[in-house]
Scaffold this motif. Sequence first.
Motif, PDB file in Angstrom:
ATOM      1  N   PRO A 172      -9.705 -55.802 -17.351  1.00  0.00           N
ATOM      2  CA  PRO A 172     -10.341 -57.484 -17.309  1.00  0.00           C
ATOM      3  C   PRO A 172     -11.563 -56.466 -16.806  1.00  0.00           C
ATOM      4  O   PRO A 172     -11.050 -56.072 -15.886  1.00  0.00           O
ATOM      5  CB  PRO A 172      -9.223 -58.032 -17.085  1.00  0.00           C
ATOM      6  CG  PRO A 172      -8.199 -57.224 -16.432  1.00  0.00           C
ATOM      7  CD  PRO A 172      -7.412 -55.669 -17.218  1.00  0.00           C
ATOM      8  N   GLN A 173     -12.426 -57.294 -17.418  1.00  0.00           N
ATOM      9  CA  GLN A 173     -13.967 -57.975 -17.006  1.00  0.00           C
ATOM     10  C   GLN A 173     -12.629 -58.541 -15.433  1.00  0.00           C
ATOM     11  O   GLN A 173     -12.344 -59.485 -15.449  1.00  0.00           O
ATOM     12  CB  GLN A 173     -14.579 -58.064 -18.046  1.00  0.00           C
ATOM     13  CG  GLN A 173     -15.681 -57.413 -18.571  1.00  0.00           C
ATOM     14  CD  GLN A 173     -16.568 -58.512 -19.141  1.00  0.00           C
ATOM     15  OE1 GLN A 173     -17.241 -59.675 -19.255  1.00  0.00           O
ATOM     16  NE2 GLN A 173     -17.165 -57.759 -20.804  1.00  0.00           N
ATOM     17  N   ASP A 174     -14.096 -58.459 -14.387  1.00  0.00           N
ATOM     18  CA  ASP A 174     -14.210 -59.438 -12.961  1.00  0.00           C
ATOM     19  C   ASP A 174     -15.500 -60.144 -13.005  1.00  0.00           C
ATOM     20  O   ASP A 174     -16.620 -59.702 -12.841  1.00  0.00           O
ATOM     21  CB  ASP A 174     -14.104 -58.418 -11.926  1.00  0.00           C
ATOM     22  CG  ASP A 174     -14.050 -59.177 -11.106  1.00  0.00           C
ATOM     23  OD1 ASP A 174     -13.929 -59.874 -10.382  1.00  0.00           O
ATOM     24  OD2 ASP A 174     -13.986 -58.154  -9.334  1.00  0.00           O
ATOM     25  N   THR A 175     -15.549 -61.193 -13.293  1.00  0.00           N
ATOM     26  CA  THR A 175     -16.354 -62.582 -12.894  1.00  0.00           C
ATOM     27  C   THR A 175     -15.964 -63.186 -11.983  1.00  0.00           C
ATOM     28  O   THR A 175     -17.057 -64.154 -11.823  1.00  0.00           O
ATOM     29  CB  THR A 175     -15.957 -63.084 -14.692  1.00  0.00           C
ATOM     30  OG1 THR A 175     -15.207 -63.808 -14.178  1.00  0.00           O
ATOM     31  CG2 THR A 175     -15.999 -62.469 -15.869  1.00  0.00           C
ATOM     32  N   SER A 176     -15.591 -62.869 -11.470  1.00  0.00           N
ATOM     33  CA  SER A 176     -15.255 -63.732  -9.675  1.00  0.00           C
ATOM     34  C   SER A 176     -16.090 -64.138  -9.129  1.00  0.00           C
ATOM     35  O   SER A 176     -16.129 -65.197  -8.473  1.00  0.00           O
ATOM     36  CB  SER A 176     -13.848 -63.028  -8.876  1.00  0.00           C
ATOM     37  OG  SER A 176     -14.602 -61.925  -8.707  1.00  0.00           O
ATOM     38  N   THR A 177     -17.890 -63.056  -8.489  1.00  0.00           N
ATOM     39  CA  THR A 177     -18.360 -62.862  -7.470  1.00  0.00           C
ATOM     40  C   THR A 177     -19.319 -64.636  -8.621  1.00  0.00           C
ATOM     41  O   THR A 177     -20.237 -64.530  -7.929  1.00  0.00           O
ATOM     42  CB  THR A 177     -19.256 -62.494  -7.219  1.00  0.00           C
ATOM     43  OG1 THR A 177     -20.267 -62.110  -8.893  1.00  0.00           O
ATOM     44  CG2 THR A 177     -18.391 -61.193  -7.096  1.00  0.00           C
TER      45      THR A 177
END
Length: 594
Positions: free
Chosen positions: A131-136
């Motif tokens: 999965p992609q990490d969009t946390s920033t």
Amino acid sequence: MVNVKVNGIPVQVAEGSTVLEAAKKANVKIPTLCYNPDLSPWASCGICVVKIEGSNKMLRSCCTPVSEGMSIISNDPDLVQTRKTVIELILSTHPDDCLACPRNQACELQTLAQEFGIREQPYKKMVRDIPQDTSTGSLILNPSKCIRCGRCVEVCQEMQGVWAVEFLGRGESIRIAPAADVKLGDSPCIKCGQCSAHCPVGAIYENDQTKLVWDALMKEGPEAKTCAVQIAPAVRVALAESFGLPPGTDLTGKIYTALRRLGFDAVFDTNFSADLTIMEEGTEFVHRLTGALKAGMQQATADKSMPLITSCCPAWVDYMEKYYPDMIPNFSTAKSPQQMMGAMIKTYWAAKAKVDPAKIYSVSIMPCTAKKFENSRDESMYSSGYKDVDVTLTTRELARMIKQAGIDFLNLPESEPDSPLGPYSGAGVIFGATGGVMEAALRTAYFLVTKEELKDVNFTAVRGLSGIKEATVHINGIELRVAAAHQMGNIATVLDQVRKAREEGRETPWHFIEVMACRGGCIGGGGQPYGATDEVRKLRMRGIYDNDEKQEYRCSHDNPYIKQIYAEFLQKPASHKAHELLHTQYKERPLYLK
């Protein structure tokens, strides 16, 4: 010097040069993928293999040093087939969604596949579903596209000294992620975007927010917004690259026109608020310097009033709060030009234009991915009573919007920014290059101390790409020692010397320090067009200084619109109102969020 031959072409290169460097000097192109001139040779991909005459052994040219008399073969059937096989193997673990990829037509892997005529995939596809990490909120990490070249790791650890990402796992399961496999937003990541600028594919890229801006521009009726926009200094000398022109080409006037054609109601220039930043930061520096002269410089070091450290770069601010929180008292409280402009748009300009600030949609065009984080970093970014800057786009995102709108950008007429938040001095524009904030501040600090104008406003000692630049400036008999550092990996060297002086009870080595997170400053920001090298950065910097030299006013305090905003609204630099709108505060942040 060493004499070698590349495909029979004699060439002389410096001792210690690599085969790849020798080939370049001989005008021979050797394909690469993991290699980047900013980084130490990593030799992970194997695409740059060559042979040495008399041997069938294949060597990786990026890390093989030349030797006297070496005869290099960069192209034969074996080498071509080997390179093609390596590319095919990489493609077997890579998604085939080029049309929807943010790096489409700017992807180094895609370019190599095209150059080697790869039309079929002979190996079984083994794409990992991660999965992609969009946390920033600023950057998106897509591990499924990662080719494990290691560039982002080298950039983050060696160039930037942040250590937000590393290799996890072994063998076929190896991947790049933050240590302990936490989310990127919970890691030490400072959102500088240098990983995205150096990634050769679409594994790390900016969070594209152009849809938000299009939605605001298209609203009609009761929901309609008054859309205001500002452009940063470094954008004007890099955007041209997205339209096929050389780096450093200054298209400021065309950018203003393009923004109006996109539908913006008011077009301002961040150079103006850079001038405003200098007035606030310069005044702060003079106040601290005056106090230090009375108390003694050694005492000023001990009580942390000196040195003053610039605060325009949000990636640097994030780094400082995480790695050097003991330096918070040394940080200028002045906001960045982006945030000062946002506050002025929704207060001063809103009142003059008789526009409800609640109906203003404020957009900034920045060379930086960390600016996306900055516009909501704390409550002081809502000083107008609203979010001062609603959304930040990178230079790359602006280029896409112009192309989507079908604007013939290169043939646009030039226009001027809107007053009173548009006209700027030369000092405002040089904010885009490393050393520029320092130089702009010294131009005005001299005036604030002496009440006289400088005869020569050029402080060339703080210009250029040296990682740490030092200078001594004399103002009214006062000897000021200044330093300008860029590329986060160089910053610790400067700050550790300040710490050591403090621990030993000595005067600080410098009185004023400028810091920019990215190599070259904002001109090399993480949101600029891809492919930045030192040659490109130098051209962009030249464009910045050329713009400075042609301005009617070269110092921030001489800008008549800066004088106007203080006379009509802010009263004076460092006033109570100025502090409410133009200053911020800092706090210690943990390296890893739980």
